[in-house]
Design a protein around this motif. Structure first.
Motif, PDB file in Angstrom:
ATOM      1  N   GLN B 272       0.826  -1.202   0.000  1.00 55.07           N
ATOM      2  CA  GLN B 272       0.000   0.000   0.000  1.00 55.07           C
ATOM      3  C   GLN B 272       0.864   1.257   0.000  1.00 55.07           C
ATOM      4  OE1 GLN B 272      -3.575   0.535   0.620  1.00 55.07           O
ATOM      5  NE2 GLN B 272      -3.830  -1.512  -0.171  1.00 55.07           N
ATOM      6  N   SER B 275       2.348   2.292  -3.305  1.00 51.78           N
ATOM      7  CA  SER B 275       1.477   2.944  -4.283  1.00 51.78           C
ATOM      8  C   SER B 275       0.876   4.236  -3.756  1.00 51.78           C
ATOM      9  CB  SER B 275       0.351   1.989  -4.687  1.00 51.78           C
ATOM     10  OG  SER B 275      -0.311   1.523  -3.531  1.00 51.78           O
ATOM     11  N   GLY B 276       1.164   4.567  -2.507  1.00 50.94           N
ATOM     12  CA  GLY B 276       0.489   5.740  -1.975  1.00 50.94           C
ATOM     13  C   GLY B 276       1.396   6.814  -1.417  1.00 50.94           C
ATOM     14  N   VAL B 278       2.446   9.535  -2.850  1.00 55.99           N
ATOM     15  CA  VAL B 278       2.360  10.815  -3.566  1.00 55.99           C
ATOM     16  C   VAL B 278       2.456  12.018  -2.643  1.00 55.99           C
ATOM     17  CG1 VAL B 278       0.672  12.282  -4.685  1.00 55.99           C
ATOM     18  CG2 VAL B 278       1.186  10.110  -5.637  1.00 55.99           C
ATOM     19  N   VAL B 312       4.318  -0.621 -10.358  1.00 57.62           N
ATOM     20  CA  VAL B 312       3.721  -0.610  -9.026  1.00 57.62           C
ATOM     21  C   VAL B 312       2.850  -1.837  -8.837  1.00 57.62           C
ATOM     22  CG1 VAL B 312       2.129   0.585  -7.500  1.00 57.62           C
ATOM     23  CG2 VAL B 312       3.805   1.887  -8.794  1.00 57.62           C
TER      24      VAL B 312
ATOM     25  N   MET C   1      -4.205   3.547   1.239  1.00 58.96           N
ATOM     26  CA  MET C   1      -5.610   3.773   0.933  1.00 58.96           C
ATOM     27  C   MET C   1      -6.468   3.208   2.057  1.00 58.96           C
ATOM     28  SD  MET C   1      -5.852   5.404  -1.960  1.00 58.96           S
ATOM     29  CE  MET C   1      -4.438   6.246  -2.571  1.00 58.96           C
ATOM     30  N   VAL C   3      -6.531   0.728   4.200  1.00 63.18           N
ATOM     31  CA  VAL C   3      -5.743  -0.399   4.685  1.00 63.18           C
ATOM     32  C   VAL C   3      -6.569  -1.336   5.548  1.00 63.18           C
ATOM     33  CG1 VAL C   3      -3.560  -0.985   5.739  1.00 63.18           C
ATOM     34  CG2 VAL C   3      -3.871   1.249   4.731  1.00 63.18           C
ATOM     35  N   ALA C 133      -4.076  -4.293  -7.156  1.00 60.49           N
ATOM     36  CA  ALA C 133      -2.685  -4.025  -7.517  1.00 60.49           C
ATOM     37  C   ALA C 133      -2.554  -2.708  -8.290  1.00 60.49           C
ATOM     38  CB  ALA C 133      -2.142  -5.173  -8.366  1.00 60.49           C
ATOM     39  N   PRO C 135      -2.441   1.000  -9.209  1.00 56.46           N
ATOM     40  CA  PRO C 135      -2.311   2.179  -8.350  1.00 56.46           C
ATOM     41  C   PRO C 135      -3.509   3.109  -8.526  1.00 56.46           C
ATOM     42  CG  PRO C 135      -0.586   2.131 -10.035  1.00 56.46           C
ATOM     43  CD  PRO C 135      -1.396   0.923 -10.235  1.00 56.46           C
ATOM     44  N   ALA C 136      -4.198   3.318  -7.411  1.00 54.05           N
ATOM     45  CA  ALA C 136      -5.449   4.060  -7.468  1.00 54.05           C
ATOM     46  C   ALA C 136      -5.249   5.487  -7.938  1.00 54.05           C
ATOM     47  CB  ALA C 136      -6.111   4.046  -6.102  1.00 54.05           C
ATOM     48  N   ILE C 137      -4.107   6.046  -7.605  1.00 54.43           N
ATOM     49  CA  ILE C 137      -3.897   7.450  -7.929  1.00 54.43           C
ATOM     50  C   ILE C 137      -3.896   7.666  -9.437  1.00 54.43           C
ATOM     51  CG2 ILE C 137      -1.368   7.362  -7.927  1.00 54.43           C
ATOM     52  CD1 ILE C 137      -3.188  10.139  -6.275  1.00 54.43           C
ATOM     53  N   LEU C 230      -4.965  16.860  -3.599  1.00 52.45           N
ATOM     54  CA  LEU C 230      -4.138  16.831  -4.798  1.00 52.45           C
ATOM     55  C   LEU C 230      -4.773  17.558  -5.964  1.00 52.45           C
ATOM     56  CD1 LEU C 230      -2.928  13.133  -4.753  1.00 52.45           C
ATOM     57  CD2 LEU C 230      -1.561  15.155  -4.307  1.00 52.45           C
TER      58      LEU C 230
END
Lengths: 530, 337, 292
Positions: B272, B275-276, B278, B312, C1, C3, C133, C135-137, C230
């Motif tokens: 996690q 990927s997080g 940012v 990722v 995110m 978790v 898997a 990446p959500a962003i 963001l």
């Protein structure tokens, strides 16, 4: 109770957070950095360090110390064109042929002398690479290396502004041999055949006061002094530019002494840093002129009376005093007040007053009671010191009072310009930043570049500026550009001119010659420690 | 065991393939404006330029063909060329991925170390001040918004107190070590550049703390809970009845078994985090993969976007796999599905 | 995110280890009070404050907290307390919608998948792993760039990546009871598969799904705020808390602009966590404290 004791870490965090923000002052750096200069700046807008492809404000900043151009203009007297690589020049009476005599002894970092072939290569590569700034080379018809020290440029039409245009970042003079080795091409088809662009990310091939030590995108620029520079040797052996995204963080770094200069400051930093110990603020008019563009293809902006109404509905003074806190001034047209053809008196005369009653009356005449339209700007951006998000919200409040509902739709900074260029936005908070310092560069509001995006034409204005471009007579040009400005300020024109924000540079007080440059932001090579 | 690993690894393959398909189509969601982003005014004026651009980047062929070309390149290790910088995406990733891995690993290491210690202490010393502090810290860690915490730390620890260096990976002007892994801490150690190592360590502290906070919260919680359960087990009571010191009981008998859930959580958290990052990367000027993903997506640089998503995602799948294997290895009684 | 949700699905099936109980009582009550307060504030904002959410008084910009403005004013002279109160509407609505929609979608998907078994089940599990898997962003950015900014689009992108943990959990629950006697009995009695699923299996799975959802709301709030921070979520002048923190980024000396909305996020998330803990403890008999 248990829960209070569980909450005390929270309390600690909050209490510390709530402690008054004082001025801890700079860290003791122990006098380490005398010949190294560190600058904090937001360099994220740099897309390409290849002069033929570079077109951003920060890339002009990046390229300025690395390359020389044929001529230069120094702050603050931009009217005077000085020699850089070109020692002298002659212009044909019809303003179509420019002949340059190159300076003797000018050499690229590394020793190879600068010749006319390099000039020819650089100008044509720029023209045929068709980068975003390529339109600046459109007038060029041919470039001839008459002899190693003489270059003749022939234009396709008379153009009195071409000399000033040569200061643009795209016309940086490259070492043709090196770039050719890297796959550089200076003929038609360069846009697909040229392979040299990626080389520029790690190297420079110029004759400027510095060479490129390292460039890490969105991270760092490191300049090394070029000791063979033909001009005055710069003071700093090494200049490091740190990328810092947040304006307030840049201010923090400066306060703490971790950088010597902080650029791209906003109004909040300008106010906050005033009086900070050992820090000087250098303030002056920026080269940004900010306006609202109205797409005449969509309602309600297709109605000229509504356009006029909007001009009276805006609380301009509120913008200058509260949003910009006095760091800037109102403009009545797109040019920078004080330029040829736009004296301060004319600027004042063209300003619209804030007259809510008149605005409402015009809306009534237009027959529009309510209208809803999208409003776009680059999210989180600053135009010099002007915080654009804040301005957008203020404008929304102002226009809502006459029944125009602005739907705020900011877009990511990186896609703002493309959207703009495609003519997509309905209402846009835009700016102009010059490519070169001649009034002709500000005619983009009628010459097709910008006005096309708003579906608007003014044949009379176009005639005026075309003539002004071809004439070498300064007085005639002045009169013509004044006319142009008046036409732009007409009530039905799709432009609402707002402000020219100030630019603020904050530097440690042991630095001298800190000056803002309208094209390159900062003249790094002029800086020195006192 | 070996068969399990093999089966599990095999199962990861369709996921990876699916990942390439998804990344491909998601990045082509970024509409035709991508042409405009990268060409500018020229594009709007000249249809030939648009056509040439499309041809150069293979955009003029049917989507399926484009995908097959992309997949073929992938198998050869070619992730394409970034539209923004005209450099291979692999090269860009080789710079940003290690930066994030370094940060994530440092943060996780700190969080796990501190979390386990805190969790064990809290479990052993139930309802004491230590326990209360641990639970409080855990609740705070889990709940605090990363971006807010990052700004707070920067303003306080860097600016007010001056304890931390300014945002960035290294001090201005200090040259990074010649890359072996791309992680400054590792490379400077391997090359014996102690000054660079120290500088890099100082710079990683703050962003690592920001990221570690959340992890700390979960690790502490899980360790404590798991430890409490383990301590109540019969074999522990037996051990302490046998006369072993508390220390021996805890460390040698209870800890190992109670760590299994921690491993699970650790792996998931790591994935996690990868990927997080940012927020932390933007505020601390850390040129990592989170920030790279953000800027590439923002400038519609679809080869870069695809590259990041793929990498990722692959890391996530790999970590998932490792965790599964580790759990099974640590406790053979447990079997998935 | 989120978790929590992900973690909840990582415990091995069969022998679940439940974390021991946190002190119930005061924490849960406090959590409930805080959340209740926010909901009340969000709904009753117009009554609680006389300032509008976009009421600009430029002359009063950036005032520190005072009697008139308990949370101070922001850069456009807007009362921050008012914006925080109104902001609760957006933040809570977004988070709750995402959890409910994604939770429902995930539960149904996972439940059906677990019940049907076979290739369908395998395939679906691969898909959930895939979605987790990715990446959500990047997805959020792609959607925002394609569809434009705004809370709706942010919510949409969140839902797309939020459902897998629910699917996994639901599937696990279904698998655990699928072969139990009462289900077999129902089959023998001639009940349809859907009937069995609805009446016998899902009601048993539901408590744990609710537990998950409650704990998950905190994560949804944080993620939604993060997206707005963001620039991918709320557009101005929406007083979404994450967006408010973002506008305070450049105003560090005016600490209240960023701190107050940040605290709001923090307190709300922690409150939902407390509630979630208590819900879990009360719904799951296996987690009651064991006597040593």
């Amino acid at each position: 109770m248990r829960w209070t004791s569980r909450a005390w870490p929270v309390g600690v965090v909050v209490a510390v957070a709530l402690s008054v923000i004082g001025d801890p002052g700079p860290r003791a750096t122990g006098g380490a950095r005398t010949d190294v200069l560190v600058i904090a700046k937001d360099i994220s807008d740099i897309r390409s360090p290849d002069p033929a492809k570079a077109y951003e404000v920060s890339s002009a900043f990046l390229l300025y110390p690395l390359y020389s151009r044929l001529i230069r203009q120094e702050a603050p007297d931009y009217g005077k064109i000085r020699s850089d690589l070109a020692e002298s020049w002659t212009v044909s009476p019809d303003a179509k042929t420019y002949t340059f005599t190159l300076r003797k002894g000018a050499a690229f970092a590394g020793g190879k002398p600068v010749t006319s072939e390099d000039v020819r290569f650089s100008l044509l590569r720029m023209k045929y690479s068709k980068g975003p700034g390529g339109f600046l080379a459109d007038p060029i018809q041919s470039v001839e290396a008459v002899d190693p020290a003489t270059v003749r440029v022939t234009l396709s039409g008379p153009d009195a502004t071409f000399l000033a245009a040569l200061a643009a970042q795209g016309f940086s003079i490259l070492d043709s041999k090196t770039i050719r080795e890297q796959g550089g091409v200076d003929t038609v088809g360069a846009d697909t055949l040229d392979k040299a662009e990626s080389w520029f990310f790690a190297h420079s091939a110029g004759s400027g006061p510095y060479t490129l030590g390292r460039f890490t995108r969105e991270s760092e620029i490191v300049y090394q002094r070029n000791d063979q520079y033909f001009g005055p040797t710069p003071f700093f052996r090494q200049v490091i530019v740190r990328h810092v995204k947040d304006a307030s963080a840049r201010g923090l770094l400066l306060r703490r002494g971790d950088v010597d200069v902080a650029l791209d400051l906003g109004v909040d930093q300008a106010t906050g840093l005033r009086g900070a110990s050992r820090i000087d603020l250098v303030e002056g008019p920026s080269a940004f002129t900010v306006y609202i563009g109205l797409n005449t293809g969509v309602p309600p902006w297709n109605n000229p009376k509504v356009r006029a109404a909007a001009k009276y509905a805006i609380d301009y003074d509120g913008i200058v005093s509260a949003i910009m806190r006095g760091h800037g001034l109102r403009i009545g047209s797109i040019m920078m007040p004080g330029m040829l053809g736009f004296p301060g008196s004319l600027n004042t005369a063209l300003l619209y007053p804030h007259d809510a009653a008149k605005a409402s009356a015009l809306m009534k005449e237009a027959g529009v009671t309510r209208a809803s339209v999208a409003f776009t700007w680059p999210s989180g951006a600053y135009y010099a010191t002007l915080p654009v998000d804040r301005l957008a919200q203020k404008l929304r409040a102002d226009l809502s009072l006459i029944g125009i509902d602005l739907q705020l739709q900011p877009v990511q900074e990186s896609v703002f310009l493309p959207y703009f260029r495609a003519g997509k936005p309905q209402t846009i908070l835009a700016y102009w930043f010059p490519d070169f310092l001649d009034p002709d560069n500000w005619t983009i509001l009628v010459n097709g570049l910008i006005n096309r995006r708003f579906h608007w034409q003014s044949p009379e204005a176009l005639k005026v500026v075309t003539e002004a471009k071809a004439t070498a007579d300064a007085q005639r040009r002045e009169a013509l550009y004044e006319q142009y400005n008046r036409m732009l300020a007409a009530p039905d024109a799709p432009y609402i001119f707002l402000v020219q924000p100030a630019n603020v540079i904050a530097a440690r007080d042991d630095l001298a010659n800190v000056r803002y440059h309208s094209l390159y932001s900062l003249e790094i090579d002029a800086l020195r420690r006192k | 065991m070996g068969r399990y690993i093999f089966r599990r690894a095999l199962l990861a393959v369709p996921t990876l393939v699916g990942l390439t398909i998804v990344t491909f189509f998601v990045s082509h969601l970024l509409p035709a404006d991508m042409v405009l982003v990268n060409l500018g005014d020229q594009a709007v004026r000249s249809p030939e330029l648009v056509a040439a651009f499309k041809h150069r980047w293979g955009l003029d062929r049917p989507l399926l063909v484009q995908y097959l070309v992309y997949a073929g390149n992938l198998l050869r290790g070619n992730l394409g060329t970034s539209i923004a910088t005209h450099r291979p995406v692999l090269a860009e990733l080789a710079l940003s991925l290690p930066a994030t891995m370094e940060l994530a690993t440092a943060a996780m290491a700190g969080a796990v170390a501190a979390g386990v210690v805190l969790g064990v202490l809290a479990a052993v010393l139930r309802d004491s001040k230590v326990d209360v502090f641990a639970r409080g810290l855990s609740a705070v860690g889990v709940a605090i918004p990363t971006f807010w915490f990052a700004i707070l730390l920067l303003a306080l620890v860097y600016f007010q107190l001056g304890w931390a260096p300014p945002p960035g990976r290294l001090s201005a002007g200090l040259a990074p070590p010649e890359p072996i892994t791309g992680m400054y801490l590792v490379d400077s150690l391997l090359r014996g550049q102690v000054d660079v190592l120290v500088d890099a360590l100082r710079h990683i502290v703050l962003p690592a703390i920001v990221i570690a906070m959340v992890c700390l919260g979960y690790v502490t919680r899980i360790t404590r809970a798991s430890m409490i359960e383990t301590l109540a087990e019969d074999y522990v009571r037996t051990a302490s009845a046998k006369g072993l010191t508390a220390w021996a009981v805890i460390v040698r008998h209870a800890l190992r078994n109670s760590l299994i859930p921690v491993i699970t959580i650790g792996g998931t958290l790591y994935a996690q985090v990868m990927s997080g990052t940012v927020m932390a990367e933007t505020i601390y000027s850390w040129p990592g993969i989170g920030r790279y993903a953000f800027t590439s997506a923002g400038s519609m640089d679809f080869p870069a976007v695809m590259g990041v998503a793929l990498v990722v995602g692959a890391v996530y799948v790999a970590v998932d796999l490792c965790v599964d294997v580790l759990v099974v290895w640590a406790n053979p009684r447990v079997r998935y599905r | 995110m989120h978790v929590d949700a992900v973690l909840a699905t990582r415990t091995p099936a069969g022998r679940r280890r439940r974390p021991a109980v946190w002190r119930r009582g005061p924490a849960a009550v406090l959590g409930g009070l805080v959340v209740g307060a926010w909901v009340f504030a969000a709904i009753g904002a117009p009554v609680l404050t006389r300032y509008g959410l976009d009421e600009q008084h430029l002359v009063e910009a950036l005032q520190p907290p005072s009697l008139h403005h308990p949370f101070g004013t922001d850069d456009l002279g807007r009362d921050i307390l008012a914006r925080v109160l109104y902001g609760g509407r957006y933040t809570l609505t977004l988070a709750l919608s995402v959890v409910v929609v994604a939770g429902a979608a995930g539960t149904i998907t996972g439940g059906v998948s677990g019940y049907l078994g076979g290739w369908c089940d395998e395939g679906l599990m691969r898909v959930t792993e895939l979605v987790m898997a990715f990446p959500a962003i990047i997805l959020a950015m792609a959607i925002v760039v394609a569809l434009g900014p705004g809370l709706l689009n942010a919510g949409f992108s969140m839902i797309l990546v939020w459902w897998p943990p629910y699917a996994r959990l639901a599937r696990g629950e279904v698998l655990a009871v699928k072969h139990l006697e009462y289900v077999e009995a129902a089959t023998a009695l001639g009940q349809t598969r859907w009937g069995i699923l609805r009446r016998a299996i899902l009601p048993n799975a539901l408590p744990r799904m609710i537990v998950l959802a409650t704990i998950d709301v905190g994560g949804a709030i944080a993620t939604g705020a993060g997206l707005s921070f963001l620039g991918l979520g709320a557009t101005p002048p929406t007083p979404e808390w994450g967006a408010m923190v973002s506008s305070g980024r450049d105003l560090l000396a005016q600490w209240w602009v960023a701190t107050c909305p940040g605290l709001a996020i923090f307190l709300t998330v922690i409150a939902f966590n407390f509630i979630g803990d208590a819900v879990r403890d009360s719904m799951d008999p296996r987690s009651r404290r064991r006597r040593s």
